[in-house]
Design a protein around this motif. Structure first.
Motif, PDB file in Angstrom:
ATOM      1  N   GLN A 289       2.377  10.831  -6.670  1.00  0.00           N
ATOM      2  CA  GLN A 289       3.112  11.282  -7.860  1.00  0.00           C
ATOM      3  C   GLN A 289       2.160  11.641  -9.000  1.00  0.00           C
ATOM      4  O   GLN A 289       2.398  12.590  -9.739  1.00  0.00           O
ATOM      5  CB  GLN A 289       4.093  10.204  -8.337  1.00  0.00           C
ATOM      6  N   LEU A 290       1.088  10.874  -9.110  1.00  0.00           N
ATOM      7  CA  LEU A 290       0.110  11.119 -10.171  1.00  0.00           C
ATOM      8  C   LEU A 290      -0.916  12.183  -9.779  1.00  0.00           C
ATOM      9  O   LEU A 290      -1.798  12.509 -10.560  1.00  0.00           O
ATOM     10  CB  LEU A 290      -0.604   9.818 -10.534  1.00  0.00           C
ATOM     11  N   ASN A 291      -0.797  12.684  -8.549  1.00  0.00           N
ATOM     12  CA  ASN A 291      -1.733  13.667  -8.002  1.00  0.00           C
ATOM     13  C   ASN A 291      -3.179  13.156  -8.060  1.00  0.00           C
ATOM     14  O   ASN A 291      -4.113  13.885  -8.373  1.00  0.00           O
ATOM     15  CB  ASN A 291      -1.600  15.019  -8.722  1.00  0.00           C
TER      16      ASN A 291
ATOM     17  N   ARG B 204      -7.634   8.269  -5.209  1.00  0.00           N
ATOM     18  CA  ARG B 204      -6.944   7.014  -4.907  1.00  0.00           C
ATOM     19  C   ARG B 204      -6.115   7.148  -3.630  1.00  0.00           C
ATOM     20  O   ARG B 204      -6.043   6.234  -2.821  1.00  0.00           O
ATOM     21  CB  ARG B 204      -6.072   6.592  -6.076  1.00  0.00           C
ATOM     22  N   GLU B 205      -5.492   8.301  -3.444  1.00  0.00           N
ATOM     23  CA  GLU B 205      -4.676   8.530  -2.245  1.00  0.00           C
ATOM     24  C   GLU B 205      -5.519   8.369  -0.981  1.00  0.00           C
ATOM     25  O   GLU B 205      -5.104   7.708  -0.017  1.00  0.00           O
ATOM     26  CB  GLU B 205      -4.061   9.929  -2.297  1.00  0.00           C
ATOM     27  N   LEU B 206      -6.721   8.954  -0.977  1.00  0.00           N
ATOM     28  CA  LEU B 206      -7.594   8.850   0.192  1.00  0.00           C
ATOM     29  C   LEU B 206      -8.043   7.407   0.419  1.00  0.00           C
ATOM     30  O   LEU B 206      -8.080   6.927   1.556  1.00  0.00           O
ATOM     31  CB  LEU B 206      -8.800   9.775   0.037  1.00  0.00           C
ATOM     32  N   ARG B 207      -8.347   6.718  -0.645  1.00  0.00           N
ATOM     33  CA  ARG B 207      -8.771   5.324  -0.505  1.00  0.00           C
ATOM     34  C   ARG B 207      -7.624   4.453   0.024  1.00  0.00           C
ATOM     35  O   ARG B 207      -7.850   3.541   0.817  1.00  0.00           O
ATOM     36  CB  ARG B 207      -9.287   4.793  -1.844  1.00  0.00           C
ATOM     37  N   ILE B 208      -6.422   4.747  -0.397  1.00  0.00           N
ATOM     38  CA  ILE B 208      -5.260   3.992   0.094  1.00  0.00           C
ATOM     39  C   ILE B 208      -5.016   4.317   1.571  1.00  0.00           C
ATOM     40  O   ILE B 208      -4.679   3.427   2.356  1.00  0.00           O
ATOM     41  CB  ILE B 208      -4.014   4.264  -0.775  1.00  0.00           C
TER      42      ILE B 208
ATOM     43  N   VAL C 242       0.824  -1.215   0.000  1.00  0.00           N
ATOM     44  CA  VAL C 242       0.000   0.000   0.000  1.00  0.00           C
ATOM     45  C   VAL C 242       0.853   1.257   0.000  1.00  0.00           C
ATOM     46  O   VAL C 242       0.447   2.275  -0.555  1.00  0.00           O
ATOM     47  CB  VAL C 242      -1.045   0.030   1.144  1.00  0.00           C
ATOM     48  N   ASN C 243       2.023   1.201   0.604  1.00  0.00           N
ATOM     49  CA  ASN C 243       2.897   2.380   0.575  1.00  0.00           C
ATOM     50  C   ASN C 243       3.404   2.670  -0.830  1.00  0.00           C
ATOM     51  O   ASN C 243       3.505   3.835  -1.227  1.00  0.00           O
ATOM     52  CB  ASN C 243       4.051   2.236   1.569  1.00  0.00           C
ATOM     53  N   VAL C 244       3.689   1.631  -1.596  1.00  0.00           N
ATOM     54  CA  VAL C 244       4.074   1.825  -3.001  1.00  0.00           C
ATOM     55  C   VAL C 244       2.906   2.464  -3.755  1.00  0.00           C
ATOM     56  O   VAL C 244       3.087   3.432  -4.506  1.00  0.00           O
ATOM     57  CB  VAL C 244       4.498   0.487  -3.651  1.00  0.00           C
ATOM     58  N   ALA C 245       1.716   1.939  -3.543  1.00  0.00           N
ATOM     59  CA  ALA C 245       0.528   2.486  -4.203  1.00  0.00           C
ATOM     60  C   ALA C 245       0.275   3.936  -3.772  1.00  0.00           C
ATOM     61  O   ALA C 245      -0.090   4.787  -4.596  1.00  0.00           O
ATOM     62  CB  ALA C 245      -0.685   1.623  -3.899  1.00  0.00           C
ATOM     63  N   LEU C 246       0.485   4.219  -2.495  1.00  0.00           N
ATOM     64  CA  LEU C 246       0.286   5.585  -1.989  1.00  0.00           C
ATOM     65  C   LEU C 246       1.266   6.553  -2.643  1.00  0.00           C
ATOM     66  O   LEU C 246       0.881   7.640  -3.080  1.00  0.00           O
ATOM     67  CB  LEU C 246       0.441   5.610  -0.465  1.00  0.00           C
TER      68      LEU C 246
END
Length: 182
Positions: free
Chosen positions: A20-22, A26-30, A11-15
């Motif tokens: 990076q993609l702004n 997705r950031e909030l869901r992660i 999840v940290n990689v995904a976060l």
């Protein structure tokens, strides 16, 4: 490396990628997933910290009302686990406001069960039973049998707290019967 460490790494990689993609959505869901992992691991205070950060950033329009209400519910539920019932009530109210116009029967039901838990802790058994009944009606509309069993289980807890052991026994049996069917 254990399962929790692997989950955190993933999840940290995904976060980092979502940052990076702004991609705020997705950031909030992660962030919610990360908080869920901490909660599952038993680090409730860290989970609460992340959930609070999450709900402070959540804006309707950036994500669905249903998702945002889930985040409030997760926070309220975790606060209950550490005995912070008054604070939990505030987040339940806020989450219910957000979901009030949504046709998400299941989420409505979860909020009513959360309210019932707090009512039981406060020895307000009448409201606990009313909230359980409302939750059960929502679950029944969606034919979610396992959650109806949960309602019977919560009734059992209320009747045990009231020391009405006969009614507690009736509802635990109903709960078990439904669980056996699934």
């Amino acid at each position: 490396i254990n399962d929790f460490e692997m989950a955190f790494q993933s999840v940290n990689v995904a976060l980092q990628l979502s940052k990076q993609l702004n991609d705020k959505k997705r950031e909030l869901r992660i962030m919610n997933t990360i908080a869920n992992i901490y909660d599952s691991k038993g680090d409730r205070e860290k989970a609460i910290e992340i959930y609070k950060n999450l709900v402070s950033k959540a804006k309707i329009g950036d994500d669905t009302k249903s998702n945002i209400s889930v985040w409030y519910y997760n926070l309220a539920n975790t606060l209950m686990k550490v005995g912070k019932f008054n604070e939990s009530k505030d987040y339940i109210s806020k989450g219910m406001q957000i979901i009030s116009e949504e046709p998400n029967e299941k989420m409505h039901a979860y909020y009513y069960l959360a309210k019932a838990q707090i009512n039981t802790e406060e020895k307000d058994f009448k409201n606990a039973l009313q909230n359980i009944q409302i939750a059960e009606e929502h679950f029944t509309k969606n034919s979610i049998l396992v959650r109806i069993a949960d309602c019977h289980y919560f009734r059992t807890k209320v009747f045990l707290a009231k020391e009405d052991f006969n009614k507690a026994e009736v509802f635990i049996k109903k709960s078990i019967d439904i669980y056996k069917q699934n």
